[in-house]
Structures are given as structure tokens and as C-alpha cells.
Enzyme design. Structure first.
Site, PDB file in Angstrom:
ATOM      1  CB  VAL A 176      95.314  16.068  34.677  1.00 15.56           C
ATOM      2  CG1 VAL A 176      94.842  17.478  34.766  1.00 15.56           C
ATOM      3  CG2 VAL A 176      95.808  15.703  33.400  1.00 15.56           C
ATOM      4  CE  LYS A 177      98.756  11.834  31.172  1.00 16.14           C
ATOM      5  NZ  LYS A 177      98.701  13.260  30.465  1.00 16.14           N
ATOM      6  N   PRO A 178      99.222  10.966  37.373  1.00 16.94           N
ATOM      7  CG  PRO A 178      99.279   8.350  37.078  1.00 16.94           C
ATOM      8  CD  PRO A 178      99.124   9.922  35.970  1.00 16.94           C
ATOM      9  CG  HIS A 238      99.680  17.613  31.854  1.00 18.93           C
ATOM     10  ND1 HIS A 238      98.270  17.659  32.392  1.00 18.93           N
ATOM     11  CD2 HIS A 238      99.647  18.646  30.937  1.00 18.93           C
ATOM     12  CE1 HIS A 238      97.564  18.634  31.953  1.00 18.93           C
ATOM     13  NE2 HIS A 238      98.489  19.392  31.113  1.00 18.93           N
ATOM     14  CB  ALA A 243     100.989   9.418  28.787  1.00 21.33           C
TER      15      ALA A 243
END
Length: 397
Positions: free
Chosen positions: A195-197, A193, A169
Site C-alpha cells: 500500500v506504500k507509494p 509494502h 515509511a
């Protein structure tokens, strides 16, 4: 002369609050979503398949199944792995609860393994001592984006006939031994999500090279329903479908996948910007005795979803809680990843007790997550560094 901390009435390093993570959305992203909204399909349309193909191609996997969020992806992988009542699954303690909850969803039992005190990933040397006749799978987590040593995990899993579900994740865009994370485990999960890459708003995916696992996951995400004539017990006509398994409605929309497809165009740039920020952080903090900067194995090239520092509290005249609160007062949006899963009240009710994973518990008491996201400006990065130095100087023994 020490600066007065903002929490004590001094001037904060920043006038505005800097969050620990934030999505990057530009006009192309917005236009890609608007295009779907003007079209015929909002869900179960062509963008889902196109996004799955883009993700699979990027990491070098044969198949990808996109779903509504990363937790759903982990649940789907556990289902495809055949986790059921009485099965045990090994998982690191230092992770978000979803890494263990997905085991419970299928009736299995999470068995927590302590972390390596250098990498904060699962301690591979402690895995085999946790394996029993009931162990069916292992869920290694690429904490902060740094890959676990997957060759060692594969060797252990093959020896004990275990299924590997890599919880990546944090690691979309990260590399292991020069290749993108996502091809060594039986199944690898990524989260999208905000805030993910990259982001699809909410969303997740599982990639695999195993056609049987792929087919199980495709059924699972859509109620266990199929229209495939080869799988139907009978066929009443082109409208006909059958439910073959007890699946879920974990579908992702074309709206989300259109956003994801456009974000894919920027993934390499996003990862590079994260690495540049981490380099600046490391250079600034490496010489500060009160701080331990992240250690990275030679085989890993992390995409750095988060940046975690560890405090040498024996060299500070305060607690981690105080450091956290004063940084917030300086308008630096620090965070904390994570409370070891089994210390949550729900898991305590299941019988898990403190002391199970000492290294994870020790790290929890000493760690802080600093802001890290591609849209951070040079001034933002400078502010974070100045604030950390200001606070450490104040509390230094």
C-alpha cells in the site's frame, strides 16, 4: 430527506468493496519479475544493487541498503546508530509499532513524544524536554507522507549530539523544502509494502550519506558476514568469509528488486495521482464543519500515503466507531492509523501508561483513514465523497 444508511437496510453507495489501499501492478511489472525468474540470480544478484542505486539517486543520497521489509530497515538503522542497553530514543506516539519496536530490538528504551495537533507529526516544541543524558537518537516519523520540519530536528540533534533516523515509511516521493525526503537525517528509512507509494511486495531501504553507517548496515543485513579482504582477520582463499558482527538475514531478493525497479519508473505518476485525489477530497470536505481535513505545512509537499480526516465529534450524535462501521457498510474500506504505540498491551506491560501523550490519544479517538491509492477511478473518489457526506448528514446534530 436523509438517505437510509446501508447498515440500517438502505442501499450502499457502492456495490463492491473499495479497500483503503491497493498496489498498482501492470504487465511491465509482471514481465520484469518473470525475467528474473528465468535468469541465474533470484537473490543477492545484480537487481538488488541496481534498485539500491535507483532509490539513492531518486532521493539524492549517496548510499542505499535494501532489506526484506521496512521494519528490518528500521532495526538495521538502530543497530548502525549503536543503540544498545540503557539508551533512550525519542519517537512519536502516533505511528506504527515498528517505529518503536526497532528501539527495543537493540535493547534501547522508546521515549514517546506527543504530536503537533495540526500536522499530527512529532511536536518539535516538546522534544528537548524529553532529552536526558541517556538519549542517543531521535526517530521522527513523516506521518501520512508529510515531512517533519527536519531543519529544526537537525538543529536540536546537533545541539545534543543525537543521531537522527527518519522514519519515512509513508514518504517515498514526498518533498521537504523542494527536495525529496531522504537526505537530512543521518539515516532515512522507506517502506515498500503493497500500500506504500511503490512496492516490492515486502521490502524496505535505508538511505544515508555516511559511509561508516552504510558499511555497518551492509554487514548487518547479511549475518554480519563479509568477504572483503581488507576486513578479514586472515584469508584462506577466494571462498573464505568471516562473521564480524551478530547480524541478521535481512536480505531482499532480486525478484522483489526487479519489481521495485519497474515501479520506480512510475513513482512520479503515482504521487501525482495521490495528490489529485487529495485535492478532490479537500475540496469536498473543507466546507463540512463536522470534518477537519489534513493540514500541510508550507515546507512540505506530501506524497500522501494515507488521507486522514478528523471528526468534530461534538457536532455529531454518534461515536467515531459508529461512523467507521457505517462507512464499511457503504462498502467504503476505511481504516485507522494509529492506536498510539504505548497503548498496546505489550507496551503497557513495559510500564507505559495512558495519558502520556494527550494529543495523540485525542486524535486516535477522532480520526478515520479514507481510501487513497493511484488506481482509484474518478467514480471511486466520487463514491467515497458521497458516502462520507451521506453518513455525516445522517449523524449531524
Amino acid at each position: 430527506m436523509e438517505e437510509i444508511l446501508a447498515i440500517n437496510g438502505g442501499k450502499p453507495i457502492r456495490e463492491t468493496f473499495l479497500s483503503y489501499g491497493r498496489q498498482w501492478i501492470d504487465e511491465e511489472d509482471i514481465n520484469s519479475v518473470v525475467e528474473v525468474l528465468k535468469g541465474d540470480y533470484l537473490t543477492t544478484g545484480p537487481y538488488v544493487k541496481a534498485f539500491e542505486e535507483a532509490v539513492a539517486n531518486y532521493v539524492g543520497a549517496k548510499y542505499a541498503v535494501a532489506v526484506s521489509n521496512g521494519t528490518a530497515a528500521l532495526h538495521m538503522a538502530c543497530y548502525a546508530a549503536g543503540i544498545s542497553e540503557g539508551d533512550e530514543v525519542l519517537v512519536t506516539a502516533m505511528t506504527f509499532v515498528a517505529s518503536a519496536n526497532c528501539i527495543l530490538y537493540c535493547g534501547g528504551k522508546p521515549v514517546f513524544v506527543d504530536i503537533d495537533p495540526k500536522t499530527y507529526n512529532i511536536d518539535i516544541n516538546k522534544i528537548e524536554e524529553k532529552i536526558t543524558s541517556k538519549t542517543k537518537a531521535i526517530i521522527p516519523v513523516d506521518f501520512t507522507g508529510q515531512s517533519v520540519d527536519m531543519d529544526r530536528i537537525r538543529k536540536i540533534s546537533d545541539k545534543h549530539n543525537l543521531i537522527i533516523i527518519e522514519d519515512a515509511a509513508h514518504a517515498f516521493g514526498s518533498e521537504y523544502k523542494g527536495k525529496k525526503v531522504g537526505t537530512i537525517a543521518d539515516m532515512t528509512e522507506f517502506s515498500f509494502h503493497p500500500v506504500k507509494p511503490i512496492t516490492t511486495g515486502e521490502g524496505g531501504v535505508v538511505v544515508t550519506n555516511d559511509e561508516e553507517l552504510y558499511n555497518k548496515m551492509m554487514l548487518f543485513r547479511t549475518h554480519g558476514i563479509t568477504r572483503d579482504s581488507e576486513l578479514l582477520s586472515e584469508n584462506h582463499g577466494p571462498w573464505y568469509y568471516e562473521q564480524l558482527e551478530l547480524g541478521y538475514n535481512y536480505r531482499i531478493t532480486d525478484i522483489q528488486c526487479a519489481l521495485g525497479l519497474n515501479q520506480m519508473k512510475k513513482i512520479d505518476m503515482f504521487v501525482e495521482k495521490r495528490r489529485e485525489i487529495v485535492k478532490k477530497y479537500n475540496e469536498a470536505f473543507n466546507e463540512i464543519d463536522e470534518i477537519v481535513t489534513p493540514f500541510e505545512e508550507e515546507f512540505s509537499n506530501s506524497g500522501w500515503h494515507i488521507y486522514v480526516i478528523k471528526l468534530n465529534l461534538d457536532k455529531l450524535k454518534c461515536s467515531r466507531k459508529e461512523i467507521f462501521e457505517v462507512l464499511i457498510a457503504e462498502n467504503i474500506g476505511v481504516n485507522l492509523h494509529y492506536l498510539p504505540v504505548y497503548l498496546h498491551p505489550y507496551y503497557k506491560k513495559l510500564g507505559y501508561e495512558k495519558g502520556l501523550c494527550p494529543e495523540a490519544e485525542r486524535l486516535y479517538e477522532e480520526m478515520i483513514t479514507l481510501p487513497l491509492f493511484p488506481k482509484m477511478t474518478n467514480e471511486d473518489v466520487k463514491n467515497v465523497i458521497e458516502a462520507v457526506k451521506k453518513v455525516i448528514n445522517y449523524y449531524r446534530k
